[in-house]
Scaffold this motif. Sequence first.
Motif, PDB file in Angstrom:
ATOM      1  N   SER A  27      26.753  47.611  46.600  1.00 44.27           N
ATOM      2  CA  SER A  27      27.422  46.431  46.046  1.00 44.27           C
ATOM      3  C   SER A  27      28.809  46.822  45.560  1.00 44.27           C
ATOM      4  CB  SER A  27      26.619  45.845  44.888  1.00 44.27           C
ATOM      5  OG  SER A  27      25.320  45.475  45.303  1.00 44.27           O
ATOM      6  N   THR A  28      29.802  45.997  45.889  1.00 39.13           N
ATOM      7  CA  THR A  28      31.172  46.245  45.455  1.00 39.13           C
ATOM      8  C   THR A  28      31.732  45.013  44.757  1.00 39.13           C
ATOM      9  OG1 THR A  28      32.152  45.492  47.545  1.00 39.13           O
ATOM     10  CG2 THR A  28      31.550  47.818  47.375  1.00 39.13           C
ATOM     11  N   HIS A  29      32.666  45.257  43.867  1.00 38.60           N
ATOM     12  CA  HIS A  29      33.340  44.177  43.147  1.00 38.60           C
ATOM     13  C   HIS A  29      34.825  44.491  43.111  1.00 38.60           C
ATOM     14  CE1 HIS A  29      34.108  41.111  40.048  1.00 38.60           C
ATOM     15  NE2 HIS A  29      34.935  42.003  39.524  1.00 38.60           N
ATOM     16  N   SER A  30      35.635  43.498  43.403  1.00 35.23           N
ATOM     17  CA  SER A  30      37.085  43.660  43.306  1.00 35.23           C
ATOM     18  C   SER A  30      37.693  42.355  42.809  1.00 35.23           C
ATOM     19  CB  SER A  30      37.685  44.045  44.666  1.00 35.23           C
ATOM     20  OG  SER A  30      37.374  43.086  45.648  1.00 35.23           O
ATOM     21  N   GLU A  31      38.777  42.469  42.072  1.00 31.13           N
ATOM     22  CA  GLU A  31      39.407  41.268  41.525  1.00 31.13           C
ATOM     23  C   GLU A  31      40.891  41.513  41.295  1.00 31.13           C
ATOM     24  OE1 GLU A  31      38.853  41.042  36.920  1.00 31.13           O
ATOM     25  OE2 GLU A  31      36.879  41.419  37.810  1.00 31.13           O
ATOM     26  N   SER A  32      41.647  40.404  41.353  1.00 27.13           N
ATOM     27  CA  SER A  32      43.078  40.426  41.058  1.00 27.13           C
ATOM     28  C   SER A  32      43.473  38.997  40.711  1.00 27.13           C
ATOM     29  CB  SER A  32      43.871  40.914  42.275  1.00 27.13           C
ATOM     30  OG  SER A  32      43.870  39.938  43.296  1.00 27.13           O
ATOM     31  N   VAL A  33      44.756  38.761  40.556  1.00 29.02           N
ATOM     32  CA  VAL A  33      45.204  37.385  40.328  1.00 29.02           C
ATOM     33  C   VAL A  33      45.045  36.551  41.587  1.00 29.02           C
ATOM     34  CG1 VAL A  33      46.792  38.014  38.487  1.00 29.02           C
ATOM     35  CG2 VAL A  33      47.565  38.056  40.868  1.00 29.02           C
ATOM     36  N   TYR A  34      44.812  37.190  42.735  1.00 25.34           N
ATOM     37  CA  TYR A  34      44.619  36.460  43.979  1.00 25.34           C
ATOM     38  C   TYR A  34      43.183  35.960  44.122  1.00 25.34           C
ATOM     39  CZ  TYR A  34      48.909  38.909  45.411  1.00 25.34           C
ATOM     40  OH  TYR A  34      50.180  39.402  45.497  1.00 25.34           O
ATOM     41  N   PHE A  35      42.229  36.769  43.736  1.00 29.48           N
ATOM     42  CA  PHE A  35      40.838  36.449  44.031  1.00 29.48           C
ATOM     43  C   PHE A  35      39.891  37.292  43.187  1.00 29.48           C
ATOM     44  CE2 PHE A  35      41.842  40.014  46.759  1.00 29.48           C
ATOM     45  CZ  PHE A  35      40.738  40.832  46.626  1.00 29.48           C
ATOM     46  N   VAL A  36      38.611  36.923  43.208  1.00 30.60           N
ATOM     47  CA  VAL A  36      37.502  37.735  42.725  1.00 30.60           C
ATOM     48  C   VAL A  36      36.467  37.766  43.844  1.00 30.60           C
ATOM     49  CG1 VAL A  36      35.646  37.971  41.043  1.00 30.60           C
ATOM     50  CG2 VAL A  36      37.893  37.163  40.301  1.00 30.60           C
ATOM     51  N   GLN A  37      36.040  38.971  44.253  1.00 33.96           N
ATOM     52  CA  GLN A  37      35.133  39.074  45.399  1.00 33.96           C
ATOM     53  C   GLN A  37      34.005  40.058  45.105  1.00 33.96           C
ATOM     54  OE1 GLN A  37      36.854  39.215  49.353  1.00 33.96           O
ATOM     55  NE2 GLN A  37      35.418  40.816  49.976  1.00 33.96           N
ATOM     56  N   ASP A  38      32.788  39.687  45.517  1.00 40.62           N
ATOM     57  CA  ASP A  38      31.611  40.544  45.412  1.00 40.62           C
ATOM     58  C   ASP A  38      30.936  40.621  46.767  1.00 40.62           C
ATOM     59  OD1 ASP A  38      30.991  41.259  42.414  1.00 40.62           O
ATOM     60  OD2 ASP A  38      31.700  39.179  42.409  1.00 40.62           O
ATOM     61  N   ASN A  39      30.562  41.854  47.153  1.00 45.31           N
ATOM     62  CA  ASN A  39      29.846  42.083  48.403  1.00 45.31           C
ATOM     63  C   ASN A  39      28.553  42.843  48.113  1.00 45.31           C
ATOM     64  OD1 ASN A  39      31.838  41.116  50.465  1.00 45.31           O
ATOM     65  ND2 ASN A  39      33.094  42.672  49.491  1.00 45.31           N
ATOM     66  N   ILE A  40      27.466  42.428  48.746  1.00 43.63           N
ATOM     67  CA  ILE A  40      26.180  43.095  48.618  1.00 43.63           C
ATOM     68  C   ILE A  40      25.663  43.405  50.020  1.00 43.63           C
ATOM     69  CG2 ILE A  40      23.815  42.940  47.759  1.00 43.63           C
ATOM     70  CD1 ILE A  40      24.785  40.901  45.735  1.00 43.63           C
ATOM     71  N   ARG A  41      25.324  44.680  50.254  1.00 47.09           N
ATOM     72  CA  ARG A  41      24.848  45.083  51.578  1.00 47.09           C
ATOM     73  C   ARG A  41      23.616  45.961  51.451  1.00 47.09           C
ATOM     74  NH1 ARG A  41      29.083  48.193  54.661  1.00 47.09           N
ATOM     75  NH2 ARG A  41      27.627  47.824  56.350  1.00 47.09           N
ATOM     76  N   ARG A  42      22.702  45.748  52.370  1.00 44.36           N
ATOM     77  CA  ARG A  42      21.529  46.610  52.503  1.00 44.36           C
ATOM     78  C   ARG A  42      21.407  46.973  53.982  1.00 44.36           C
ATOM     79  NH1 ARG A  42      16.965  46.701  49.287  1.00 44.36           N
ATOM     80  NH2 ARG A  42      17.431  44.619  48.493  1.00 44.36           N
ATOM     81  N   ARG A  43      21.114  48.254  54.265  1.00 45.03           N
ATOM     82  CA  ARG A  43      21.067  48.685  55.662  1.00 45.03           C
ATOM     83  C   ARG A  43      19.863  49.579  55.911  1.00 45.03           C
ATOM     84  NH1 ARG A  43      25.931  51.928  58.902  1.00 45.03           N
ATOM     85  NH2 ARG A  43      24.878  52.035  60.920  1.00 45.03           N
ATOM     86  N   ASP A  44      19.046  49.198  56.845  1.00 41.61           N
ATOM     87  CA  ASP A  44      17.929  49.992  57.374  1.00 41.61           C
ATOM     88  C   ASP A  44      16.991  50.537  56.298  1.00 41.61           C
ATOM     89  OD1 ASP A  44      18.935  49.597  59.928  1.00 41.61           O
ATOM     90  OD2 ASP A  44      20.192  51.377  59.826  1.00 41.61           O
ATOM     91  N   PRO A  45      16.417  49.665  55.462  1.00 40.15           N
ATOM     92  CA  PRO A  45      15.440  50.176  54.484  1.00 40.15           C
ATOM     93  C   PRO A  45      14.077  50.399  55.142  1.00 40.15           C
ATOM     94  CG  PRO A  45      15.646  47.808  54.259  1.00 40.15           C
ATOM     95  CD  PRO A  45      16.647  48.220  55.315  1.00 40.15           C
ATOM     96  N   GLN A  46      13.336  51.351  54.612  1.00 41.60           N
ATOM     97  CA  GLN A  46      11.940  51.598  55.011  1.00 41.60           C
ATOM     98  C   GLN A  46      11.762  51.727  56.528  1.00 41.60           C
ATOM     99  OE1 GLN A  46       9.995  48.296  52.998  1.00 41.60           O
ATOM    100  NE2 GLN A  46       9.609  49.568  51.197  1.00 41.60           N
ATOM    101  N   VAL A  47      12.627  52.506  57.147  1.00 38.89           N
ATOM    102  CA  VAL A  47      12.478  52.818  58.572  1.00 38.89           C
ATOM    103  C   VAL A  47      11.709  54.129  58.693  1.00 38.89           C
ATOM    104  CG1 VAL A  47      13.672  53.397  60.710  1.00 38.89           C
ATOM    105  CG2 VAL A  47      14.576  51.604  59.216  1.00 38.89           C
ATOM    106  N   ALA A  48      10.615  54.090  59.449  1.00 36.63           N
ATOM    107  CA  ALA A  48       9.781  55.282  59.639  1.00 36.63           C
ATOM    108  C   ALA A  48      10.056  55.896  61.008  1.00 36.63           C
ATOM    109  CB  ALA A  48       8.311  54.922  59.514  1.00 36.63           C
TER     110      ALA A  48
END
Length: 875
Positions: free
Chosen positions: A817-838
Amino acid sequence: MKKSFLTVICFLTVLVLFAQMPGGNRGLGGQSMNVGHFYGKIIDSTTNKSLESVSVQLIQNKLDTATKKRKDVVIAGMLTDKKGNFSLENLPIVATFKLKITGIGYKTIEEKVFFNIKMGGDMSQMMNAVDKDLGNIKLETDTKQLAEVNITGTKSLFQMGIDRKIFNVDKNLTSVGGTAVDVMKSVPSVNVDIDGNVTLRNAPPQIFVDGRPTTLTLDQIPADAIQSVEIITNPSAKFDASGGGSGILNIVLKKARKTGYSGNVRANVDSRARVGFGGDFNAKQGKINFFANTMFAQIKSISNVQSTRTDFLSNGNTVFLNQTDAPVNKGSFAFVRGGLDFFADIRNTFTVAGAYVKGNFNSEDMINIERDTNYINSISKETGLRGSAGNFSFRNYGSTFSYKHNFANAGKELTADVNYNRSKNDNNGLYQTQFFYNNSNPKGPMVKEQSLGGGETKFLTVQTDFVNPITDKIKLEMGARAAIRNYSSFSNNLFFNSVTGTYDAITGLSNNYKFKDEVYAGYVTFTQSIKNFTYQLGARIESSKYTGTQIDKNLTFANQYPFSFFPSVFLTQKINDKQSLQLNYSRKINRPNFFQLIPYIDFSDSLNLSKGNPNLIPEFTNLLEFSYQVDLDKGNSLLGTVYYRNTNDLITRYQYRDKNPNAARTDSVIINSFANANNSYAYGLELTGKIKPATFWDITANMNLYNSKINGNNIQNNLEAQQVSWFGKLNNSFKLPKNYSIQFTANYQSKTILPSSGSGGNRGGGMMFGGGQLSTANGYIKPNYGFDIAFRKDFLKNNAASLTLSISDIFRTRVYSTHSESVYFVQDNIRRRDPQVARLNFNWRFGKFDVSLFKRKNLKGEQEGMQNGMQGIQQ
């Protein structure tokens, strides 16, 4: 609770000392370790001519089981060849011997030789110790005594020194059947993000294969082809100055040099029905040693992504956007590597090797969009879908030619290498975007786009090194290196014309680019030991030149540094046999990469357009380390390092608002680019411990606590940021009855600043800034952690076969998860990749299984790696 548990474990396992090591130490020991090797040359003391058919015998005093008395037994012997050479191999290293040399008309020589096993010391000396060049031995009428030979040697499962660490991959269960990315997840000091980007102490390290530069990425190297990973956090002037002071990760590929043949075959399948198979083969006969590795792997990666963003418009309005998608990437790649060593004689070795990697991947994605629109100060809501289908393919070719000459003086050697790598890639993508009114009716026609691109890299390095141990206390090393890289790239972005029914190029959205990067270097280091104190002084000079051309726009830019000086100082004090201190300093450089320089706008992320800055200059770093290592009772050990890193002209992200590059649009957009900030500094404490709580349980724990601060006042007034973070990694290995074993790994990364990103595995440690007349854009990565586990069963005669089951992210906790902000915007991203691969992997080993691999005359790159110089990066 999971975070708290991991935090406590990481601290305790590094700081708490455990006792009770098992009787079966993994170091060299016992009569079964027949890895010793003596060789040399017999000459006439008067004429210096080679003596043929001289008898050379090695005698050991053994207990006669029948008489219960000790007696001398000849355990090895031969007659010298036409050149006077002799070679005695496969000798036990825990024994005392008598070397007897006899020739008709010459006096007999008898001298005691033995192996003296000790823990600690310089790793290169310990590895060379089991392979001793006795030099030119002269026979004369008067008895000539051969100086007594003392040899020390050891090799542990995980080797940890005061200046470097070595992670032996063949014992790492969680990476079996995977790639080098999976390996790095278990390597101490190394952090791997969700995209496989690697950092070492929160900065991008240099990645080398067999001590040489490579165009391969980590996800193109099979884990099963890797022997070990070597970690040097502060290389001396002997090594390449590139990398910005973040250190070196050298991937050592498997290569055996045993007389006869050996190898393995393997196959695997994962829970997504992706299969893989491969094998290794080594054969040595006479003067030829042949080696080969191959692998084919299918890969399917699934991610879940959510992005939310609030934009602050220039008219004072605020609009919201929410995107969700689940991209799928699937394909396959093949890896083939082979070569041979030619042992011309006992002092000269020639090596020729080549590698080929090919891959093809297809991606699919459907982004669900909910957003506000602003039209004449009126806010309305709409939904949309953006579908994409793409293809990416690559080919990589690598070749190496090397030569090594050992002088009669032990440790004196001359090496030369020529390495050439070439990689090509092609990509294309189709995108379709459709927005809808609240009543689900289409809002305008569907927008269709197409992207076409590709690139090629050619990388040539030529280097030579000379090592001269003047005495047993003084050593002089010097070398030179030339590295030339040519890169070309093209990218075309097209929009569908509904009138003509064709895809037309849009001005400003296509690019054709090439650059040439040249680095020439020379170095010298001087090392001297005075009792328990050792110092090394190093000096390196590099000349670099960069020229880039944007072909379609007829623009050329360049930067050049005729001479850059990189000193290094290493001071080591051995307190006793178990404790040592080291203080070291070096200066490094980090040159901007292609993706940071190219003045081309990347539209792959519609929310974050990015563009390179051709005016970037290299950043220079001063790195200081103070380390303390203690070897505790019964094999436990602890390494603590305090480090400080200061960087001038730091390459960091920078944001500004500019006119939309799409000529069909009249609005403005935010552009992410790069700039040189004034400076930055980082300091921290790293602890690494090897612990054995029980005879069946081994722990390797690593923790890194650090603070980073950036000064960007040259970009904008009062533009500063800092963040205190920590990183922990825990690796547990359990040996159970009936040849079962388990490995459990865990890692935790606290809140940390967003890295300044180039591309691929080259992520930096800068803060993202917002520019113009506006305030900063602060960005950070939220805390993340994960757990992996693997089970292994060895079976068949001599445990020649094994089954390994590995499961990644077993608790589905690894979320980026990432968070970034400025006077232009506020943005949050959440990513999950390949959990519980056997993944289930089968491996069958065949041939003769001894460990007589450390042959001094043959240690070049792969087994010797950085221990004897890392030939590919010493220039």
